[in-house]
Enzyme design. Structure first.
Site, PDB file in Angstrom:
ATOM      1  N   LYS A  44      36.635  -4.333   8.733  1.00 25.64           N
ATOM      2  CA  LYS A  44      35.731  -3.412   8.063  1.00 25.64           C
ATOM      3  C   LYS A  44      34.533  -4.216   7.594  1.00 25.64           C
ATOM      4  O   LYS A  44      34.563  -5.430   7.540  1.00 25.64           O
ATOM      5  CB  LYS A  44      36.395  -2.700   6.901  1.00 25.64           C
ATOM      6  CG  LYS A  44      36.989  -3.643   5.864  1.00 25.64           C
ATOM      7  CD  LYS A  44      38.115  -2.968   5.136  1.00 25.64           C
ATOM      8  CE  LYS A  44      39.132  -3.916   4.609  1.00 25.64           C
ATOM      9  NZ  LYS A  44      39.972  -4.592   5.534  1.00 25.64           N
ATOM     10  N   LYS A 130      35.838  -3.672  -1.902  1.00 25.26           N
ATOM     11  CA  LYS A 130      37.024  -4.347  -2.437  1.00 25.26           C
ATOM     12  C   LYS A 130      36.942  -5.841  -2.210  1.00 25.26           C
ATOM     13  O   LYS A 130      37.287  -6.640  -3.087  1.00 25.26           O
ATOM     14  CB  LYS A 130      38.290  -3.775  -1.810  1.00 25.26           C
ATOM     15  CG  LYS A 130      39.553  -4.550  -2.132  1.00 25.26           C
ATOM     16  CD  LYS A 130      40.695  -4.260  -1.175  1.00 25.26           C
ATOM     17  CE  LYS A 130      40.408  -4.358   0.265  1.00 25.26           C
ATOM     18  NZ  LYS A 130      40.621  -5.637   0.932  1.00 25.26           N
TER      19      LYS A 130
END
Length: 162
Positions: A44, A130
């Site tokens: 990602k 994150k």
């Protein structure tokens, strides 16, 4: 060089974002539209040169039909704990609910819970953010700060990201 192989049922793609387009360029001609494997991507992030997300790169490289069925897996999870069968939960998303559900069945175990959704872009952005939060928390740890600093870092980072 690198090698890409296709399984008849599932293909899990794990690659760094800086070689993702190159990997897909090798993968795409080997995909059979009549017998498409379940494509699960665990990378990602945002491509630096184009600012494209993984899903956009898939659509650009392999076409919108492949992007519609691509699935994405995102933690937080740590391989060492997964191997030790520590309780872990991850998210799996795809524009296709059916494909997200199929991918969750590939990984689901009593100690490994998969939550599914149909917002792969949200999943990608949350996963990338994150990682930034983890870096900030790690820096705070490296500076000798403890749990109070770690606990306050995530909500503040979230606040500034919205």
């Amino acid at each position: 060089g690198f090698k890409v192989s296709i399984c008849d049922l599932v293909s899990i793609v794990v690659t760094l974002n800086n070689v993702f387009r190159k990997t897909l360029a090798v993968l795409h001609p080997r995909l059979n539209p009549n017998n498409m494997p379940l494509l699960i991507f665990v990378n990602k992030g945002i491509e630096i040169a184009t600012r494209a997300l993984t899903l956009e790169i898939i659509a650009d490289t392999c076409g919108p039909e492949v992007a519609k069925v691509a699935t994405f897996l995102s933690g937080p999870s740590f391989a060492k704990e997964v191997v030790r069968r520590q309780p872990t939960s991850v998210s799996i998303a795809s524009l296709s609910h059916l494909h997200a559900e199929r991918a969750s069945h590939v990984f689901h175990q009593p100690w490994f819970r998969c939550y599914i959704g149909t917002d792969p872009i949200g999943l990608e952005l949350a996963g990338a953010l994150k990682n930034v939060y983890a870096i900030v928390t790690g820096a705070a740890d490296g500076l000798g700060f403890e749990n109070n600093t770690r606990a306050s870092t995530c909500p503040r980072a979230y606040f500034y990201s919205i």
